[in-house]
Design a protein around this motif. Structure first.
Motif, PDB file in Angstrom:
ATOM      1  N   GLY A 290     -13.846 -13.855  -4.193  1.00 23.64           N
ATOM      2  CA  GLY A 290     -12.745 -14.631  -3.613  1.00 23.64           C
ATOM      3  C   GLY A 290     -11.646 -13.648  -3.976  1.00 23.64           C
ATOM      4  N   ASN A 291     -11.269 -13.096  -5.098  1.00 23.55           N
ATOM      5  CA  ASN A 291      -9.897 -12.537  -5.410  1.00 23.55           C
ATOM      6  C   ASN A 291      -9.655 -11.285  -4.461  1.00 23.55           C
ATOM      7  N   PHE A 292     -11.245 -10.504  -4.348  1.00 24.96           N
ATOM      8  CA  PHE A 292     -11.224  -9.422  -3.246  1.00 24.96           C
ATOM      9  C   PHE A 292     -10.362  -9.688  -1.878  1.00 24.96           C
ATOM     10  N   SER A 293     -10.999 -10.938  -1.507  1.00 25.21           N
ATOM     11  CA  SER A 293     -10.258 -11.129  -0.088  1.00 25.21           C
ATOM     12  C   SER A 293      -8.906 -11.814  -0.348  1.00 25.21           C
ATOM     13  N   ARG A 294      -8.571 -12.100  -1.448  1.00 24.80           N
ATOM     14  CA  ARG A 294      -7.083 -12.362  -1.561  1.00 24.80           C
ATOM     15  C   ARG A 294      -6.272 -11.102  -1.603  1.00 24.80           C
ATOM     16  N   ILE A 295      -6.786  -9.925  -2.211  1.00 25.59           N
ATOM     17  CA  ILE A 295      -6.186  -8.816  -2.267  1.00 25.59           C
ATOM     18  C   ILE A 295      -5.776  -8.482  -0.659  1.00 25.59           C
ATOM     19  N   VAL A 296      -7.197  -8.382   0.051  1.00 24.39           N
ATOM     20  CA  VAL A 296      -7.167  -7.787   1.510  1.00 24.39           C
ATOM     21  C   VAL A 296      -6.055  -8.798   2.211  1.00 24.39           C
ATOM     22  N   ARG A 297      -5.769 -10.144   1.892  1.00 26.91           N
ATOM     23  CA  ARG A 297      -5.073 -10.818   2.600  1.00 26.91           C
ATOM     24  C   ARG A 297      -3.469 -10.759   2.246  1.00 26.91           C
ATOM     25  N   ILE A 298      -3.231 -10.287   0.891  1.00 24.46           N
ATOM     26  CA  ILE A 298      -1.793 -10.010   0.470  1.00 24.46           C
ATOM     27  C   ILE A 298      -1.478  -8.630   1.248  1.00 24.46           C
ATOM     28  N   ILE A 299      -2.338  -7.719   1.305  1.00 25.60           N
ATOM     29  CA  ILE A 299      -2.267  -6.482   2.065  1.00 25.60           C
ATOM     30  C   ILE A 299      -1.887  -6.723   3.434  1.00 25.60           C
ATOM     31  N   GLY A 300      -2.820  -7.516   4.028  1.00 23.19           N
ATOM     32  CA  GLY A 300      -2.483  -8.163   5.445  1.00 23.19           C
ATOM     33  C   GLY A 300      -1.114  -8.679   5.553  1.00 23.19           C
ATOM     34  N   PHE A 301      -0.730  -9.539   4.425  1.00 23.80           N
ATOM     35  CA  PHE A 301       0.532 -10.351   4.520  1.00 23.80           C
ATOM     36  C   PHE A 301       1.856  -9.287   4.780  1.00 23.80           C
ATOM     37  N   THR A 402      -3.737  -7.408  11.765  1.00 26.88           N
ATOM     38  CA  THR A 402      -3.436  -7.823  10.194  1.00 26.88           C
ATOM     39  C   THR A 402      -2.954  -9.481   9.988  1.00 26.88           C
ATOM     40  N   SER A 403      -2.184  -9.738  11.324  1.00 25.75           N
ATOM     41  CA  SER A 403      -1.568 -11.241  11.087  1.00 25.75           C
ATOM     42  C   SER A 403      -2.949 -12.168  11.145  1.00 25.75           C
ATOM     43  N   PHE A 404      -4.048 -11.598  11.494  1.00 22.08           N
ATOM     44  CA  PHE A 404      -5.168 -12.590  11.750  1.00 22.08           C
ATOM     45  C   PHE A 404      -5.713 -12.952  10.262  1.00 22.08           C
ATOM     46  N   ALA A 405      -5.349 -11.842   9.298  1.00 26.76           N
ATOM     47  CA  ALA A 405      -5.841 -12.217   7.948  1.00 26.76           C
ATOM     48  C   ALA A 405      -5.131 -13.589   7.549  1.00 26.76           C
ATOM     49  N   ILE A 406      -3.997 -13.789   7.959  1.00 24.53           N
ATOM     50  CA  ILE A 406      -3.248 -15.181   7.363  1.00 24.53           C
ATOM     51  C   ILE A 406      -3.993 -16.090   8.257  1.00 24.53           C
ATOM     52  N   SER A 407      -4.878 -16.899   7.672  1.00 24.24           N
ATOM     53  CA  SER A 407      -5.986 -17.733   8.406  1.00 24.24           C
ATOM     54  C   SER A 407      -5.230 -18.984   8.792  1.00 24.24           C
ATOM     55  N   ASP A 408      -4.086 -19.438   8.031  1.00 21.55           N
ATOM     56  CA  ASP A 408      -3.342 -20.713   8.388  1.00 21.55           C
ATOM     57  C   ASP A 408      -2.489 -20.681   9.687  1.00 21.55           C
TER      58      ASP A 408
END
Lengths: 493, 363
Positions: A290-301, A402-408
């Motif tokens: 879970g935290n790994f995908s959070r890291i990926v998401r913060i990079i995406g952000f 990378t904007s698709f990494a922000i799922s909301d």
């Protein structure tokens, strides 16, 4: 002054009550007129001769929104055949209600109930036989997860509530309804756990629901815009999700969920920035995953908001930062491009947004076309025609993807608008203005509140909380509920 | 709803660290080296020692007069006129220091990153960003400081790690630089280095509990002095005593000096990003605090509406000095020297008056 006027007008509105005329003939005629019975095709009125009191009874309903079998089984047959003392004895349906004003009669007919008038009585009887048409429960289309329940909400209040109750078997899980809309009255259902939710937030929400002054609020998507504090803000302040498991998780933390009959999603409030940043799957995956995908998401952000702007700033104003070989490659590829760099970037970013918008609206049969047009024309051909340089394709593809990494969906818009603001800011004076814009952006976010809860809490201001913000702790180490909501019970036992 | 947006120790710590520790990255170091050469790295420590008794006295008074911030407390002790005179002195010196500091930052940005841009444009951008950030209010400033502080720390840790190979510790000798007396005297005169600690007491009552404020200030002060001395030490040991005098912007020289491997050699922009963000916040805090002092001196309720005029006059002050050398070595140096006695004396004055009035015995 304005406030007092408002409340007065509300009072007169709610006080307007007409009693039911005991002269049933007259009452029925006026009712038929009210509903335009001659031209309104699905408005039904039937007369039944009641067995137990040997009088006529008059039934009114909309045939399109009721279950006609149920009317025969539960109303017409008992009235014709059964013996008894009163209507209550004969009609044993659980939703049986006695009503005594014309306004109630109208409301009940509109919401799919049968209203029965008995000859010579000043009251009417109502039974719920509603059967609004809706889709079956289907998998979530926009918030798909690999690991976790697949069900999504559907356009039916009853089904949606049952989907939530399935996950929270708690006697304190309350579903209350309040009506919105002046002309067409729609129910908004608030779901919360009574001994967790903060009373003041609940009151605030109920007050805002009462204050909605419009003819009709058809679904939660519209309701969100009526409820929020700052309609012009680029940040969403209410969370919109179509996943019942997500809703249940937030209810258990002390949030409030709003549901409406014709929406396949719910609203969750109050929320913070991190609510939008997280995805339910982060919690379903194990701690590390879970935290790994959070890291990926913060990079995406970071990439999606900043990469284009950073490129503009670096290439225009701080080119010494780019390693020499790369700098030479960039310069030589830009040699034959006639536009300034920022125009190039904007062209590609706008093009990407267009492809994206077209991709959503295009009929699915034509779907593959968009890929071909997008990839070939905008990528290959534009570079060959010297309209843009190849590195811009990489930069804008990176920021777009990378904007698709922000799922909301809501935060996704925020991020995309922000990107353009940052690109323009970076075009002015490089990092100086870009950082100025970033600071003002953060300042603005920090000044927001969602139903009294600061937007960047529990980080700033700090609260005792599960510390589930950018990263999360192991689930078994989460001892508290989010403190920024001031729930009645802080500890998760 | 019970207030959910309250300031705590963390915010105070962040605010004070940004106010004082960012001094490590501006031209203060080069100001010190003029008189003390390579002994300048421990001058902040001497300054702190000089200022500390007055600071504790002020804190003691604030604690005695509960629920009053700096100006309110002064009014209770000194009455209307006395408090207005001292308050105005504090305000004017802070205002001028901010203006000169502003010009110093603007010229650093101009000289190092935008040599062709007119200084007034940069000053204007600076002013716009600072004004709109300050307009969001004290609490938001606190929250944002707290959110961003870790990033500033991270960037300075990266810088320290990258420069650590080039440090020659022996360069701290001669230990007393130009002479012990010079160094001590310079330290005493520059007590106003910690001016912000006095100014920030205007926010004494804006915290959930006043203990949060005190705790935040003490931790922030400890942290800031550590950061200042660390960075000054690095400057002293990297540049050695002769060249250090000629460095106008030691921090930026440092960032231009370091590199990551042999491929990425110019990483000053990476540090400049955090430095600019920190400077923006620093001046935002500064502008808000001095406007707050002004507003409470004259009992003006809406601080936010005063930000624009005060900020604008500050912009004007900041474009008066002809060049950076005049600004740094003449105006700012003199102003820092003149404010020190004010800072040291006014808490003592307050304490004596309060003692004479007998206010301190009651509680």
């Amino acid at each position: 002054m304005i406030q007092s006027k408002k409340t007065r007008s509300k009072k007169t509105n709610s006080n307007k009550k007409t009693a039911i005329n005991p002269n049933t003939k007259e009452q029925i005629e006026s009712l038929k007129q009210l509903f335009s019975a001659e031209i309104n095709k699905d408005f039904c009125h039937r007369t039944v001769f009641v067995n137990f009191n040997k009088k006529n009874a008059y039934l009114f309903y909309y045939s399109s929104i009721v279950n006609s079998d149920k009317i025969e089984q539960a109303i017409v047959r008992p009235l014709l055949e059964h013996d008894g003392e009163t209507y209550e004895n004969v009609l044993t349906n659980e939703s049986f209600k006695i009503i005594d004003t014309l306004e109630q009669v109208i409301d009940h007919i509109n919401s799919g109930k049968v209203v029965i008038f008995s000859e010579g009585e000043a009251v009417a009887y109502s039974l719920d036989v509603a059967q609004f048409q809706h889709r079956n429960v289907s998998p979530s289309a926009n918030e798909s997860v690999v690991r976790g329940p697949q069900e999504a909400f559907t356009e039916s209040l009853h089904v949606n509530i049952s989907l939530i109750r399935k996950q929270i078997r708690d006697k304190q899980l309350i579903t209350t309804a309040s009506t919105v809309g002046k002309r067409s009255k729609q129910d908004v259902t608030l779901i919360y756990i009574a001994d967790l939710v903060n009373k003041e937030v609940l009151q605030d929400v109920e007050e805002r629901l009462r204050d909605i002054n419009t003819d009709n609020v058809r679904n939660v998507e519209l309701l969100e815009q009526f409820l929020e504090e700052r309609p012009y803000s680029i940040f969403p302040s209410i969370y919109y999700t179509e996943r019942p498991d997500n809703a249940a998780a937030y209810i258990e933390d002390g949030h409030i969920v709003l549901l409406m009959d014709s929406s396949s999603a719910c609203l969750i409030l109050p929320v913070t920035f991190f609510t939008f940043f997280q995805s339910p799957e982060d919690r379903y995956s194990r701690f590390m995953f879970g935290n790994f995908s959070r890291i990926v998401r913060i990079i995406g952000f970071y990439l999606t908001t900043m990469i284009s702007a950073t490129y503009v700033a670096l290439a225009n104003y701080h080119s010494e930062m780019i390693p020499l070989d790369l700098m030479l490659a960039i310069t030589s590829s830009r040699e034959r491009v006639p536009f300034p760099l920022i125009i190039e970037v904007l062209i590609m970013e706008v093009a990407f947004e267009l492809i994206r918008e077209a991709g959503i609206r295009i009929p699915s049969a034509l779907g593959p076309t968009i890929g071909i047009v997008g990839a070939l024309i905008l990528g290959q051909a534009a570079v060959e025609a010297n309209i843009i340089s190849p590195i811009i394709v990489i930069v804008s593809a990176l920021s777009g993807l990378t904007s698709f990494a922000i799922s909301d969906v809501s935060l996704n818009y925020t991020v995309r608008i922000t990107r353009f603001m940052f690109i323009i800011a970076a075009g002015f004076m490089g990092m100086l203005t870009l950082m100025g814009a970033l600071l003002l952006w953060i300042m603005y976010a920090a000044s927001l509140k969602s139903f009294g809860v600061p937007y960047l809490s529990p980080v700033a201001p700090t609260f005792r909380s599960p510390k589930d913000t950018i990263f999360r702790k192991a689930i078994r180490n989460e001892h508290f509920r989010p403190g920024q909501l001031r729930p009645k019970d802080m500890r998760k036992k | 709803m019970k207030q959910t947006d309250t300031l705590k120790t963390g915010e105070m710590f962040a605010i004070l660290s940004i106010l004082i520790a960012t001094r490590a990255s501006d031209s203060t170091a080069s100001l010190f080296t003029q008189k003390t050469q390579n002994a300048f790295w421990y001058v902040p420590f001497i300054s702190l020692l000089v200022i500390l008794p007055s600071l504790f006295l002020l804190f003691y008074l604030l604690k005695k007069y509960q629920d009053k911030h700096l100006i309110e407390m002064m009014e209770t002790v000194l009455g209307g006129w006395g408090s207005k005179i001292i308050g105005l002195l504090i305000f004017i010196s802070a205002f001028l220091l901010m203006g000169l500091g502003n010009e110093s930052y603007v010229s650093q940005i101009k000289i190092l990153y935008f040599p062709e841009a007119p200084g007034i444009t940069i000053a204007l951008i600076f002013f716009i960003v600072v004004y709109f950030s300050a307009k969001k209010g004290w609490k938001v400033i606190g929250f944002v400081s707290k959110v961003l502080l870790p990033f500033f720390l991270l960037s300075s840790v990266v810088l320290i790690a990258l420069i650590s190979n080039d440090i020659v510790v022996d360069r701290i000798f001669p230990f007393f630089g130009t002479g012990m007396q010079d160094v001590l005297w310079e330290g005493v005169r520059k007590g106003s280095l910690f001016y912000e600690v006095f100014l920030v007491t205007i926010a004494y009552t804006s915290f959930e509990k006043t203990t949060y404020f005190r705790k935040g200030v003490i931790i922030g002060l400890l942290f800031s002095i550590t950061q200042l001395i660390t960075f000054f030490f690095i400057y002293a040991t990297t540049y050695d005593y002769n060249s250090i005098e000629k460095m106008s912007f030691p921090f930026h020289d440092l960032t231009q000096y370091v590199n990551i491997g042999s491929f990425i050699t110019n990483i000053e922009t990476f540090f400049m990003v955090f430095w600019i963000l920190a400077s923006f916040i620093r001046f935002t805090i500064y502008l808000y605090i001095i406007t707050w002092i002004f507003a409470s001196l004259f009992h003006i309720k809406y601080i936010e509406s005063l930000l624009l005029p005060i900020g604008f006059f500050n912009l004007i002050i900041s474009i008066i000095p002809e060049n950076v050398i005049m600004n740094e070595l003449v105006f700012r140096d003199a102003l820092l020297n003149y404010t020190t006695p004010l800072l040291i004396s006014f808490p003592v004055l307050l304490w004596i008056v309060a003692l004479a009035k007998g206010d301190l015995k009651k509680q």
